[in-house]
Design a protein around this motif. Sequence first.
Motif, PDB file in Angstrom:
ATOM      1  N   UNK A  13       0.791  -1.235   0.000  1.00  0.00           N
ATOM      2  CA  UNK A  13       0.000   0.000   0.000  1.00  0.00           C
ATOM      3  C   UNK A  13       0.821   1.281   0.000  1.00  0.00           C
ATOM      4  N   UNK A  14       2.094   1.203   0.380  1.00  0.00           N
ATOM      5  CA  UNK A  14       2.891   2.408   0.520  1.00  0.00           C
ATOM      6  C   UNK A  14       2.622   3.167   1.800  1.00  0.00           C
ATOM      7  N   UNK A  15       1.892   2.548   2.742  1.00  0.00           N
ATOM      8  CA  UNK A  15       1.527   3.196   4.002  1.00  0.00           C
ATOM      9  C   UNK A  15       2.247   2.557   5.178  1.00  0.00           C
ATOM     10  N   UNK A  16       2.528   3.356   6.185  1.00  0.00           N
ATOM     11  CA  UNK A  16       3.049   2.818   7.441  1.00  0.00           C
ATOM     12  C   UNK A  16       1.978   1.967   8.125  1.00  0.00           C
ATOM     13  N   UNK A  17       2.389   1.018   8.965  1.00  0.00           N
ATOM     14  CA  UNK A  17       1.399   0.257   9.743  1.00  0.00           C
ATOM     15  C   UNK A  17       0.472   1.150  10.556  1.00  0.00           C
ATOM     16  N   UNK A  18       0.979   2.305  10.992  1.00  0.00           N
ATOM     17  CA  UNK A  18       0.152   3.219  11.769  1.00  0.00           C
ATOM     18  C   UNK A  18      -1.049   3.735  11.017  1.00  0.00           C
ATOM     19  N   UNK A  19      -1.060   3.631   9.690  1.00  0.00           N
ATOM     20  CA  UNK A  19      -2.210   4.069   8.912  1.00  0.00           C
ATOM     21  C   UNK A  19      -3.028   2.915   8.343  1.00  0.00           C
ATOM     22  N   UNK A  20      -2.405   1.827   7.896  1.00  0.00           N
ATOM     23  CA  UNK A  20      -3.248   0.752   7.346  1.00  0.00           C
ATOM     24  C   UNK A  20      -3.796  -0.175   8.427  1.00  0.00           C
ATOM     25  N   UNK A  21      -3.083  -0.319   9.549  1.00  0.00           N
ATOM     26  CA  UNK A  21      -3.551  -1.103  10.701  1.00  0.00           C
ATOM     27  C   UNK A  21      -4.103  -2.485  10.304  1.00  0.00           C
ATOM     28  N   UNK A  22      -3.425  -3.150   9.374  1.00  0.00           N
ATOM     29  CA  UNK A  22      -3.920  -4.446   8.890  1.00  0.00           C
ATOM     30  C   UNK A  22      -4.036  -5.470  10.011  1.00  0.00           C
ATOM     31  N   UNK A  23      -3.076  -5.467  10.928  1.00  0.00           N
ATOM     32  CA  UNK A  23      -3.125  -6.447  12.007  1.00  0.00           C
ATOM     33  C   UNK A  23      -4.301  -6.244  12.935  1.00  0.00           C
ATOM     34  N   UNK A  24      -4.649  -5.000  13.211  1.00  0.00           N
ATOM     35  CA  UNK A  24      -5.778  -4.731  14.083  1.00  0.00           C
ATOM     36  C   UNK A  24      -7.119  -4.922  13.378  1.00  0.00           C
ATOM     37  N   UNK A  25      -7.150  -4.607  12.084  1.00  0.00           N
ATOM     38  CA  UNK A  25      -8.375  -4.803  11.319  1.00  0.00           C
ATOM     39  C   UNK A  25      -8.606  -6.271  10.987  1.00  0.00           C
ATOM     40  N   UNK A  26      -7.519  -7.049  10.993  1.00  0.00           N
ATOM     41  CA  UNK A  26      -7.611  -8.454  10.622  1.00  0.00           C
ATOM     42  C   UNK A  26      -7.621  -8.667   9.127  1.00  0.00           C
ATOM     43  N   UNK A  27      -7.431  -7.589   8.366  1.00  0.00           N
ATOM     44  CA  UNK A  27      -7.370  -7.696   6.913  1.00  0.00           C
ATOM     45  C   UNK A  27      -6.776  -6.404   6.368  1.00  0.00           C
ATOM     46  N   UNK A  28      -6.325  -6.461   5.123  1.00  0.00           N
ATOM     47  CA  UNK A  28      -5.818  -5.266   4.463  1.00  0.00           C
ATOM     48  C   UNK A  28      -6.985  -4.575   3.778  1.00  0.00           C
ATOM     49  N   UNK A  29      -7.436  -3.486   4.371  1.00  0.00           N
ATOM     50  CA  UNK A  29      -8.647  -2.824   3.892  1.00  0.00           C
ATOM     51  C   UNK A  29      -8.481  -1.309   4.014  1.00  0.00           C
TER      52      UNK A  29
END
Length: 465
Positions: free
Chosen positions: A59-75
Motif C-alpha cells: 500500500x505504501x503506508x506505514x502500519x500506523x495508517x493501514x492497521x492491517x493487524x488490528x483490522x484483521x485484513x488489508x482494507x
Amino acid sequence: MVNVCIVVLDAVRAANLSCYGHSRPTTPNIDSVADESVVFERAISPAPVTLDSTASLFTGLYPGDHRAGQRGTLDVDVPHLPELLADAGHETGAVTTNPFVTPGFGFDQGVDRFDAVEHRFERGMNVRKFFNEHKHLPSHRRYLSFLRASLDRNFLSHVGNGLQFRFELFGADDDNGATETTRAATRFFDDASEPWFLYAHYSEAHMKDVRHLYKLPRADRYRFVDEDRVDDVGVQQHPDGEYPADSMDVHERLYDGSIRYLDRHVGRLVDDLKERGEWDDTLFAITADHGECLGEYGAMGHGHLYEPGVRVPLVVKPPAEMDEDPGRRDGRVNTLGLYATVAELVGADADHAQVPSVFADHEHVLTQDYSGSWSWSRYGDDTAGQHALYVDDLKLIRQGESVELYDTTEEEFEAGPPLSDHPRREELVETMDAYLDSFDESTESIDRIDVDESASQRLEDLGYL
C-alpha cells in the motif's frame, strides 16, 4: 515496458547473508545477483511481523495508517501495488506460502493469478487446535477423542491432517512450500504476457513448531551443523530463560541452512528468467518481510524492534532502462519504499505513499509494531504499540512512556547499552511524536478473524493462533 519481480524471504535478517558479510556461505546465488544490483546495506522493514510489513509494501503506508493487524485484513482506500502494475498494463501474479499473504487477508486486490501454496487436506479439522483443547486429557484419551471426532464423511482428511501434525507427512518435497512456490512462479512466467509483475513469498526460514525448527530437506537442514550436536544441545523455539550460547550457535547454524536452501530457489528463478531472455528487462528485488532474533537481547523470533528483528536484506537489480548503477549504498532506507520505486518505474501515481523510492534519500526511517493490540492473536496482550525511529546513526525505541536510545554506527546490532544521556534525545522524541500524531488512532482491534481451516492450521503452526 519492464517486468517486476519481488521476492520476499520470510524472517531472513540481513546479517546472515554472505553478501552482507556473514561468515558462512549462505547465499551464493543471491551474491551473484548482488554483483549486478544495488545492495542497500542498512535496509529496515516497516514492521517486525508479516501481516503489517507486507501490507505496507502493498500500500505504501506505514502500519500506523493501514492497521492491517488490528483490522484483521488489508482494507484501506489506496491502490495496492499489483493494481498499480495492472493499470500500467502488466499481467499480475502472486505466489505465497505465508497464510497472511493470501486473498483471505485482502492481498488479492489487483492480482490476476494468486497461488497460495497449501500443505494439508482442505476438509480436515485443525488437528493442532483439537489436541491443544484436549491437552488436559491423558494421552490415550486424547487420541481416542480425536478418532471419535473424525468419524464423519471427511474421515480420511481428518486422519491425513493428524498424520501430518504428528509426523510431518504429506509436505511438498519435504520443505515448507519453496519447491511448489518456485514451480508456480515459473508457471506464471510461462503463461504471462509481457510486461508482468510477480510477488513471490518463501517461508523456510520462519520457525515452525517441528523438530529442529525448520522444515527442509535433510541435507540442507544439516549443511552447517552435525545432527548429533543439534540433538545434544536441545535447540528450542521458545526457550525458558536465557538461551545458552551453545544452543544459540547451533540454532543459528540451522537458520543458515534454511537461508542456503532459499538461496537455491532464488537462483532457479534467476536462471529461468535468464533462459527466457527476460532478465535484463526485469526489476528483480530480493528482501524480507522482517528479520529474526535468535536469542540476542533475550529475544526469540520476530515481533522485536532490535536490529536482528528489523534489519533486512534489500538487493535490487534494476532493469536495463533504469538509470541506477550497481553498487553498495550505506544510507538507511525503509523497504516500504519499494512501493514508490515500482510506481515511478511504470509511471504510476503514488502521491499517497508515505516513503519515497528506495533510491531516494530517507531522512528518517520508522518501523512499527502493533501486534500487542491484535486481540484475535496469541500475540495480543494489550500493550502499547512499539515504534523505532532512525535518525542518522541514532535509533530511538519507544513503547508508551518507555524510551531507549541507541547508537547504531557501523554495527549489525545496537552498539552497547541504551544511551542514558545524549544531546539529541529530546529532538528524536519530538520527531517520533510528530509521526505518531499523524496516524489515525481510531482503529479498533477486532476480537477474531474468520479464516478457513487450512489458514487456521498454518497460522497456528507459525505461532499466531
